[in-house]
Design an enzyme around this catalytic site. Structure first.
Site, PDB file in Angstrom:
ATOM      1  N   LYS A  93     -60.957  40.160 -74.059  1.00 54.88           N
ATOM      2  CA  LYS A  93     -60.453  38.933 -74.679  1.00 54.88           C
ATOM      3  C   LYS A  93     -59.543  38.181 -73.706  1.00 54.88           C
ATOM      4  CE  LYS A  93     -57.974  37.593 -78.939  1.00 54.88           C
ATOM      5  NZ  LYS A  93     -57.371  38.150 -80.186  1.00 54.88           N
ATOM      6  N   SER A 150     -58.856  36.117 -84.414  1.00 58.46           N
ATOM      7  CA  SER A 150     -58.903  35.379 -83.167  1.00 58.46           C
ATOM      8  C   SER A 150     -59.823  35.977 -82.103  1.00 58.46           C
ATOM      9  CB  SER A 150     -57.486  35.277 -82.581  1.00 58.46           C
ATOM     10  OG  SER A 150     -56.974  36.584 -82.284  1.00 58.46           O
ATOM     11  N   SER A 208     -57.155  40.109 -86.538  1.00 55.92           N
ATOM     12  CA  SER A 208     -57.905  39.359 -85.529  1.00 55.92           C
ATOM     13  C   SER A 208     -59.018  40.129 -84.855  1.00 55.92           C
ATOM     14  CB  SER A 208     -56.950  38.827 -84.455  1.00 55.92           C
ATOM     15  OG  SER A 208     -56.179  37.769 -84.971  1.00 55.92           O
TER      16      SER A 208
END
Length: 461
Positions: free
Chosen positions: A85, A161, A185
């Site tokens: 990420k 996210s 997330s």
């Protein structure tokens, strides 16, 4: 080796991939080269990645093949491709942007201990995946969102996210992916995209080299195709053996009932079927209650404490200078913490600690507590184009998962089928903090029961 055979080890599972690589049935270089080709093609439409590093990935794969040929051990996760990420710094790649147009590299720093652990384990780092801005919520309006691969006809939300990481795993673009989880997330994108998402215990994995959203809640975790993959990767990163898979009949698990306005019909139906499958497998199911008791406090903690942490990290000078460059959903979140002072922060931290103490007591005598990961399924992106609808979606999609972060539990989301198997539903399993290995063993047992009962989600992609 035929072309079609190259990616079969990854599709079969990461454990099988590792065994085959060490047995010499295929070479890491061939697998990674084919994966790069397919990932670049798929990501033209899915937009899971913000950066792909073909050259570094191939170099790492060649080094692994060379070490294996010399009889050396390249690490427990040798040759397994991973996507990281873009909240984490990775040496040799562009500075992490944390999904933002503004420069926050000073808040992230250099590559941290966790990414170094991935490299030390032999993982092949493919690139950086897309995140919502600052990991602050499940959707952005003015920043590109990846496209959820579960629906070939409608562009649907992957949530967030860790949206890019979930899409990369669901789309077969990596072996596994790294995400972060402050309020769901990892787990909610996993639920929406039909994959497995592990939120580790807070403090288990180091957060240096990671954008700081909220130090009171931030954790790192894994997105994988299945719980078995997550258990294999987790053990490799921890350098510890996996725990035995327990029999279902030896498990005592807490479960919750929810008010009619919390779960959509498809999630409620899938959750009921999952509970029946566990009961039929011999699990001792015990009713518990956390959502109703703690809902208002959890909403206040995220509305004030987490948003306040983000305001503090960014700094008022930076916010004043770059406010107009922020996504409107992030602006809305940050505005919610306007005027917060240290006295209120201290009060909120006190509430947080009281809830965590109650949560630890609630887990006494239980192997886990289960519930839906999210009360809804993936909506079309076209429904989330306005600030009001996007903010409402963020709150509703993360409402159930946020409770687990506040409770300080470790947790995993497994994908289960809805009635028509058109869209997945997330089934969350939570355990006491620092019982991550035990959680994964329980999850593998439950995953086996779901597979046997035909409840496992199978994406038609």
């Amino acid at each position: 080796m035929t072309e079609g055979a190259i990616d079969e080890p990854l599709r079969a599972g990461l454990r099988q991939f590792s065994d085959g690589l060490r047995a010499g049935r295929y070479r890491a270089t061939e697998v990674i080269a084919d994966l790069i080709r397919r990932t670049r093609q798929a990501d033209e439409t899915r937009h899971a990645f913000v950066y792909l590093d073909d050259e570094a990935a191939l170099a790492a794969a060649r080094a692994i093949d060379s070490r294996l040929a010399r009889g050396e051990d390249p690490g427990p996760l040798a040759g397994i491709p991973v996507a990281v990420k873009d909240l984490l710094a990775v040496d040799g790649m562009p500075p992490a942007r944390a999904g933002s147009r503004i420069d926050v590299a000073d808040l992230i720093g250099e590559e941290g201990a966790f990414v170094q652990r991935l490299r030390g384990g032999g993982c092949v780092v493919m690139g950086k995946t897309r995140t919502t801005e600052f990991a602050a919520g499940a959707h952005n309006i003015t920043h590109r969102m990846p496209l959820n691969p579960v629906d070939g006809k409608v562009d649907r939300s992957p949530a967030g996210s860790s949206s890019g990481s979930a899409v990369a795993v669901a789309g077969g673009m990596t072996g596994f992916a790294i995400g972060s989880d402050t309020g769901g997330s990892i787990r909610v994108p996993a639920a929406f995209c039909g994959v497995c998402g592990l939120k580790t215990s807070r403090g288990l994995w180091p957060l240096d080299g990671v954008f700081p959203l909220s130090p009171h809640l931030d954790t790192l975790g894994l997105l994988t195709a299945q719980a078995d993959d997550a258990a294999f990767v987790f053990a490799g990163l921890q350098g510890e053996p996996e725990l035995p898979i327990p029999e279902l009949k030896r498990l005592t698990i807490g479960y919750e009932h929810y008010a009619d306005d919390i779960l959509c019909r498809e999630v409620e139906h899938a959750y009921d079927h999952a509970l029946r499958a566990l009961a039929n497998g011999g699990v001792n199911l015990v009713p518990v209650s956390t959502w109703t008791e703690e809902r208002a406090t959890v909403e206040r903690l995220f509305g004030r404490l987490v948003a306040g942490d983000l305001r503090k990290a960014l700094g008022e000078t930076r916010l004043a200078r770059d406010w107009d460059r922020l996504d409107p959903v992030v602006q809305e979140r940050l505005a919610g913490a306007t005027g917060i002072d240290q006295a209120e922060v201290d009060e909120l931290i006190g509430e947080l600690e009281r809830l965590r103490m109650k949560a630890r007591q609630r887990m006494n005598g239980l192997d886990a507590i289960v519930g839906p990961t999210s009360g809804i399924q993936s909506p079309p992106l076209a429904m989330l184009g306005e600030v009001g609808s996007a903010v409402q979606f963020v709150g509703r999609s993360l409402a159930l998962s946020r409770v687990t972060n506040v409770q300080d539990y470790c947790a995993i989301s497994l994908p289960i089928a809805s009635a028509d198997n058109s869209l997945p539903v997330g089934f969350q399993i939570a355990a006491a903090p620092w019982h991550d290995a035990r959680l994964l063993a329980v999850a593998r047992s439950i995953e086996g029961q779901f597979q046997e009962r035909g409840l496992e989600f199978r994406a038609g992609i």
